[in-house]
Enzyme design. Sequence first.
Site, PDB file in Angstrom:
ATOM      1  N   GLY A  71     -60.215   5.094   1.614  1.00  0.00           N
ATOM      2  CA  GLY A  71     -59.043   5.929   1.313  1.00  0.00           C
ATOM      3  C   GLY A  71     -57.821   5.442   2.081  1.00  0.00           C
ATOM      4  O   GLY A  71     -56.711   5.421   1.559  1.00  0.00           O
ATOM      5  N   PHE A 127     -47.397   2.698  -2.494  1.00  0.00           N
ATOM      6  CA  PHE A 127     -48.854   2.651  -2.575  1.00  0.00           C
ATOM      7  C   PHE A 127     -49.297   2.473  -4.009  1.00  0.00           C
ATOM      8  O   PHE A 127     -50.436   2.366  -4.310  1.00  0.00           O
ATOM      9  CB  PHE A 127     -49.468   3.917  -1.987  1.00  0.00           C
ATOM     10  CG  PHE A 127     -48.984   4.195  -0.572  1.00  0.00           C
ATOM     11  CD1 PHE A 127     -48.780   3.141   0.301  1.00  0.00           C
ATOM     12  CD2 PHE A 127     -48.735   5.471  -0.136  1.00  0.00           C
ATOM     13  CE1 PHE A 127     -48.322   3.378   1.587  1.00  0.00           C
ATOM     14  CE2 PHE A 127     -48.297   5.718   1.156  1.00  0.00           C
ATOM     15  CZ  PHE A 127     -48.084   4.673   2.012  1.00  0.00           C
ATOM     16  N   TRP A 143     -56.621   2.221   0.523  1.00  0.00           N
ATOM     17  CA  TRP A 143     -55.999   2.504  -0.771  1.00  0.00           C
ATOM     18  C   TRP A 143     -54.492   2.656  -0.614  1.00  0.00           C
ATOM     19  O   TRP A 143     -53.717   2.294  -1.486  1.00  0.00           O
ATOM     20  CB  TRP A 143     -56.610   3.793  -1.347  1.00  0.00           C
ATOM     21  CG  TRP A 143     -55.952   4.294  -2.590  1.00  0.00           C
ATOM     22  CD1 TRP A 143     -56.236   3.950  -3.874  1.00  0.00           C
ATOM     23  CD2 TRP A 143     -54.875   5.247  -2.680  1.00  0.00           C
ATOM     24  NE1 TRP A 143     -55.431   4.620  -4.751  1.00  0.00           N
ATOM     25  CE2 TRP A 143     -54.579   5.420  -4.037  1.00  0.00           C
ATOM     26  CE3 TRP A 143     -54.144   5.963  -1.731  1.00  0.00           C
ATOM     27  CZ2 TRP A 143     -53.585   6.285  -4.487  1.00  0.00           C
ATOM     28  CZ3 TRP A 143     -53.143   6.819  -2.169  1.00  0.00           C
ATOM     29  CH2 TRP A 143     -52.887   6.979  -3.533  1.00  0.00           C
ATOM     30  N   HIS A 144     -54.074   3.182   0.577  1.00  0.00           N
ATOM     31  CA  HIS A 144     -52.651   3.439   0.783  1.00  0.00           C
ATOM     32  C   HIS A 144     -51.828   2.166   0.926  1.00  0.00           C
ATOM     33  O   HIS A 144     -50.636   2.169   0.607  1.00  0.00           O
ATOM     34  CB  HIS A 144     -52.441   4.317   2.024  1.00  0.00           C
ATOM     35  CG  HIS A 144     -52.783   5.745   1.789  1.00  0.00           C
ATOM     36  ND1 HIS A 144     -54.067   6.222   1.880  1.00  0.00           N
ATOM     37  CD2 HIS A 144     -52.018   6.802   1.443  1.00  0.00           C
ATOM     38  CE1 HIS A 144     -54.067   7.513   1.591  1.00  0.00           C
ATOM     39  NE2 HIS A 144     -52.847   7.886   1.322  1.00  0.00           N
ATOM     40  N   GLY A 145     -52.416   1.117   1.432  1.00  0.00           N
ATOM     41  CA  GLY A 145     -51.606  -0.085   1.597  1.00  0.00           C
ATOM     42  C   GLY A 145     -52.432  -1.273   2.029  1.00  0.00           C
ATOM     43  O   GLY A 145     -53.512  -1.125   2.594  1.00  0.00           O
TER      44      GLY A 145
END
Lengths: 276, 477
Positions: free
Chosen positions: B332, B477, B335-337
């Site tokens: 997770g 993102f 996933w953001h960056g």
Amino acid sequence: MGTFLIISVLHLAYLSTAGKARYKAESQEVENRVRMEDFLYENHSAKIGVIVGTSLSANVHHPDLVNLSFRGGSALTALEILCIAEQLPETILIEANLLYQPVDREMVEKFESDQRVTFPMLQDRYRPMSLLLGAIKGKSENRDPSVNLQSSRKLNATTKAKKLPVHLASAAVRLSSEELTTALALVQENVEKLEGLGSRVIFYLTPIDAEVVGQPRHQQWRKSFVEAFPNHPVEHLAISDESTSDGIHLCLEGNLEMGEQLGLLAGIPIEKNRGK
Amino acid sequence: MLFTTIEFAMLVAIAFSIFYLVRGVFAQVGILLIASIVFYAFSSPWLTLLLLASAIFTSWSSYEINQADTAKKRKIIACVGVMLNIFVLVFFKYAGLLVRSLENLTGASLSGAEWLVMLPLPIGISFYTFQGISMLIDTFRDSRNSQEASEVYRSGQSLGESLYYGSFYVIFFPQLVAGPVVKAKDFFPQIKVKSISQINWRLVTHSLVVGFFLKLVIANNLQNQTFWIKYPYIIGMSADRAWTLLIGYSCQIFADFAGYSLIAIGIAALFGYRLPDNFNYPYLSASIAEFWRRWHISLSSWLKDYLYIPLGGNRKGSFRTYLHLLIVMVLGGLWHGAAWSYLIWGAYHGLLLGVERATGLASARKGMVPGMLGTWTRYVVIFLLVSLGWSFFKLPDITHAGLFISQAFTAWESSVAQKKEVIVVATYCLPVLLYHLNYKLKFTKTRPYLVPVAYGVMLYAIVVNGASADAFIYFQF
């Protein structure tokens, strides 16, 4: 909607009675925009020149010069806006130290299509936060930066020891060829426009600590700039007290002297300046 | 195209006026499809092709899953579809990170792979690939329970219709670039004929006024203060200044993302679609587990449904539960960056969740301090722990984040906090605090006359105290 209208009317009523009193910018961006608003919406026909720079020149004061130096911003932004200004001064003094910093396009667009002349309450000077800070501070933001400087926090040797590494680290990285080319092209374009409109353009460098000037970015920029503008010699200001508060920003005495030097470059004798 | 621009307002106005003039679900969806393509192509014309290819391929795969006559075929198609979505995401988002990391590990220069580093990052790729995966998995799950009516597919739907409505689900513009991540099973049942009388104007007004206020007045103004959490400015930063700015950033990121989500919900509601709530007063959380039930709910829920539970959730013993939590939070985070700091941010939350679970703090409502004071103490502690984690968001270079955090704990002796900065940050954080307090203390429920007053004040602040229309943090993102 009723609440909205009531607050708006109260705000307008306050502005009409309080005028320009009690204002303090909440951030560098707001301060920069207020500087620009003051220049664009006030009559400056008595002023001989304009200083366009960054925080390095932001504390300079001269009665016959308008200072459009943007803290944390780019001198190129002010140049772009000057090109669309209705009144241009005879001389434009451009600080060349950090002229590579990118233009704030949003700010330029804001002044290109501006509703704030018609609706003054939309001006940054009158933002509720600016008024609140002004009220807390208890007095108006003084428009003479040298006076502001006197009352600002004392920058001592410890502070310099903390701040200098920041500027050394910033200047340690070379500009990419794209950044360099874009900046030089924009300077060229704006200078040609302003000269075409009848203004005289003078580039100058403010004194900064040798340790910082020796960094790759400054060396690269100065070399490229001189090569790109062979017909515009860059003036190195002769300041007797070149001590800085953090490696790049001159202390109070240096700023006062810089004001006189810039006045001289614009053709204003020192005696006239002191007389005011 | 940003929600805060005049171009977006014009797009919505035009789409809205045509949407309710045309008749039939096919035509209405067509208007929204065109609006979505214009919305995306405005800033990324070439990458629109990737978006459309991804949407069409995913819709086609879903159709094939539904049509397949054996369980094995359905599984293979679903796996291929999911893998391809993941491949697209990894290729465009993480290839550069992998190349750079390989170079650092081996010391060799992979000049032949430099083009991977230069790949553009398609806006919203993390969101639309996740929605694509949701469509494939939901279709697959539906097809296993064929005795029940499908939530994703209506019986007799042709390939053309599947591609049409499937693409609409993936690229519907209010939630296309930054969510909320909508699950297929929640969205497809809403694809019906809409009429103007069905619009929930209360939801539209609330979402748009509060959303634009949070973004333009709070997030954008705080951004001018939290700008200083950046290398090299963090060198020598005092601890009190670091905390002031970090708390400001916590409020900024909430206002930015919650503002975006509310605007998306409001715009979707104008067209008769209900997007899921994404935030539920997250800074009133008594545990990290509760924080994740309140923050970016659509992503947390997605990760729970499509990753945590399929991994085994908490059904396979304590060790596996902790491992699953860590895996989900690390992924997770990533996933953001595409930076290792996001992975560390995820691991940080995973570890906190594990510690909470091991100590029983996650479920216990009472901490060491009893009563109301205890609850509020927990809110503050969780807020500070979450805020500390945001350092990895703001400073994607791990060494810079480490430097900032160490300053926040050690640089007390050289304190030079500026009064003005504290006042400005506190003033802009105040509405975020009131927003949360209102939930707890129910000001507007017990005094309903405050609602229009609050809307009036917010509108006024948007007009006279809004700051520049910068991109939303989650757009990257």
